[in-house]
Design an enzyme around this catalytic site. Structure first.
Site, PDB file in Angstrom:
ATOM      1  N   GLU A 183       2.926  -3.930  -5.733  1.00 17.51           N
ATOM      2  CA  GLU A 183       1.973  -3.843  -6.855  1.00 17.51           C
ATOM      3  C   GLU A 183       2.161  -2.521  -7.597  1.00 17.51           C
ATOM      4  OE1 GLU A 183      -1.388  -4.906  -4.430  1.00 17.51           O
ATOM      5  OE2 GLU A 183      -0.533  -6.909  -4.274  1.00 17.51           O
TER       6      GLU A 183
ATOM      7  N   GLY B  52      -2.844  -8.086   3.858  1.00 19.01           N
ATOM      8  CA  GLY B  52      -3.718  -7.874   2.701  1.00 19.01           C
ATOM      9  C   GLY B  52      -5.027  -8.622   2.892  1.00 19.01           C
ATOM     10  N   GLY B  53      -5.140  -9.769   2.262  1.00 23.40           N
ATOM     11  CA  GLY B  53      -6.383 -10.557   2.242  1.00 23.40           C
ATOM     12  C   GLY B  53      -7.061 -10.707   3.598  1.00 23.40           C
TER      13      GLY B  53
ATOM     14  N   HIS C   7       4.432   0.068  -2.635  1.00 21.82           N
ATOM     15  CA  HIS C   7       3.958  -1.315  -2.566  1.00 21.82           C
ATOM     16  C   HIS C   7       4.410  -2.052  -3.816  1.00 21.82           C
ATOM     17  CE1 HIS C   7       1.308  -4.778  -2.459  1.00 21.82           C
ATOM     18  NE2 HIS C   7       1.202  -4.552  -1.170  1.00 21.82           N
TER      19      HIS C   7
ATOM     20  N   ASN D 282      -4.147  -3.530   4.501  1.00 22.58           N
ATOM     21  CA  ASN D 282      -4.168  -2.922   3.167  1.00 22.58           C
ATOM     22  C   ASN D 282      -5.341  -3.537   2.417  1.00 22.58           C
ATOM     23  OD1 ASN D 282      -3.722  -2.058   0.578  1.00 22.58           O
ATOM     24  ND2 ASN D 282      -1.719  -3.037   0.336  1.00 22.58           N
ATOM     25  N   TRP D 283      -6.390  -2.751   2.243  1.00 21.51           N
ATOM     26  CA  TRP D 283      -7.614  -3.296   1.623  1.00 21.51           C
ATOM     27  C   TRP D 283      -7.505  -3.376   0.103  1.00 21.51           C
ATOM     28  CZ3 TRP D 283     -11.949  -0.270   4.794  1.00 21.51           C
ATOM     29  CH2 TRP D 283     -11.852  -0.639   6.148  1.00 21.51           C
ATOM     30  N   LYS D 284      -6.447  -2.835  -0.444  1.00 21.62           N
ATOM     31  CA  LYS D 284      -6.199  -2.887  -1.901  1.00 21.62           C
ATOM     32  C   LYS D 284      -7.439  -2.451  -2.669  1.00 21.62           C
ATOM     33  CE  LYS D 284      -2.559  -6.249  -1.216  1.00 21.62           C
ATOM     34  NZ  LYS D 284      -1.772  -7.359  -1.735  1.00 21.62           N
TER      35      LYS D 284
HETATM   36  P1  13P Z   1      -1.655 -10.666   1.371  1.00 26.51           P
HETATM   37  O1  13P Z   1      -1.723 -10.618   2.863  1.00 26.51           O
HETATM   38  O2  13P Z   1      -3.002 -10.796   0.712  1.00 26.51           O
HETATM   39  O3  13P Z   1      -0.631 -11.630   0.874  1.00 26.51           O
HETATM   40  O4  13P Z   1      -1.126  -9.193   0.899  1.00 26.51           O
HETATM   41  C1  13P Z   1       0.008  -8.686   1.485  1.00 26.51           C
HETATM   42  C2  13P Z   1       0.168  -7.278   1.056  1.00 26.51           C
HETATM   43  O5  13P Z   1       0.460  -7.012  -0.087  1.00 26.51           O
HETATM   44  C3  13P Z   1      -0.080  -6.214   2.047  1.00 26.51           C
HETATM   45  O6  13P Z   1       0.298  -4.975   1.556  1.00 26.51           O
END
Ligand code: 13P
Length: 256
Positions: free
Chosen positions: A100, A237-238, A98, A10-12
């Site tokens: 967020e 994520g990261g 998600h 997930n590149w957000k």
């Molecule tokens: P991180 O791996 O940056 O904690 O993010 C997890 C995430 O929200 C994946 O959707």
């Protein structure tokens, strides 16, 4: 023998178009050897979707996912993007609910449920995210919260669509914080989810649904998480922004 694991990135809200293209190229090249071994996906920002799709090509080993979508197909909904449009842009799946979206944009279980239905009817695979906050965990409400999210968002899904669902358990307190749930903490919730799926649907169906863990998954902790019987991969994520780390996590998944 474990189910074939999933590793989704997930590149957000990261990466301009050029940066997304470079990352997609690196992931695509590095993923060739994991074809048929790991289900791989990436979810870029909307503005990079078509460019990333063009890099990945049709039927790529790396599946293109969107990070969100809107349940109405079209109309006066300024700023939204519908699931048919995401499909048209080349997406094969979408992340829904998600944390967020739930916490920063106040998405309710009802809206998430509408999104799940609309995305599935459009022919997209759905990765439905669930997770409790630190306060809820400390109050002993973890399962209550997850069960509510599960029942309100997906138990209306008709049998033909069920196998197009992937669940991602992402404890809110572990996202972007560097704090990972211990493999045992994650396994406990995953087993409860599997059990609930089995009771509500059939055992056969529940066993086919992948339950991913998300929350600070890195190359250093992936193996111990993936070794748990009910952890079927990760939503990263990261670490998915760095092709080396992301491919390392995929490599770990390929050996289980
Ligand atoms: P991180 O791996 O940056 O904690 O993010 C997890 C995430 O929200 C994946 O959707």
């Amino acid at each position: 023998m474990k189910r074939k694991l999933h590793v989704y990135g997930n590149w957000k809200l990261h990466n301009k178009i050029r940066e997304s293209e470079e990352l997609a190229k690196a992931v695509k090249e590095g993923s060739v050897k994991y074809k048929n071994k790991v289900n791989i996906g990436v979810a870029p920002v909307y503005t990079s979707l078509i460019n990333v799709r063009n890099i990945l090509g049709d039927n790529s080993t790396v599946k293109l996912l969107a990070q969100n979508g809107y349940p109405k197909p079209k109309g006066a909904f300024t700023g939204e993007v519908s699931f048919p449009l995401l499909k048209d842009a080349g997406c094969r799946g979408v992340i829904i609910g998600h944390s967020e979206r739930r916490h920063l944009f106040n998405e309710s279980n009802e809206l998430i449920s509408e999104k799940v239905e609309s995305a599935l009817q459009t022919g997209l695979d759905v990765t439905l995210c669930l997770g409790e906050t630190l306060e809820q965990r400390e109050n002993g409400e973890t399962w209550q919260v997850i069960e509510k999210q599960l029942t309100s968002s997906m138990f209306h899904v008709p049998p033909t669509y069920r196998e197009k669902l992937v669940i991602a358990y992402e404890p809110v307190w572990a996202i972007g914080t560097g704090k990972t749930a211990t493999p045992e903490q994650a396994q406990e919730v995953h087993a409860q989810i599997r059990n609930k799926l089995e009771k509500s649907w059939l055992k056969d169906t529940s066993e086919k649904i992948a339950i991913l863990y998300g929350g600070s998954v890195k190359p250093k902790n992936a193996k111990s998480l993936f070794e748990q019987p009910d952890i079927d991969g990760a939503l990263v994520g990261g670490a998915s922004l760095d092709p080396e780390s992301f491919l390392k996590i995929i490599d770990i998944a390929s050996h289980l």
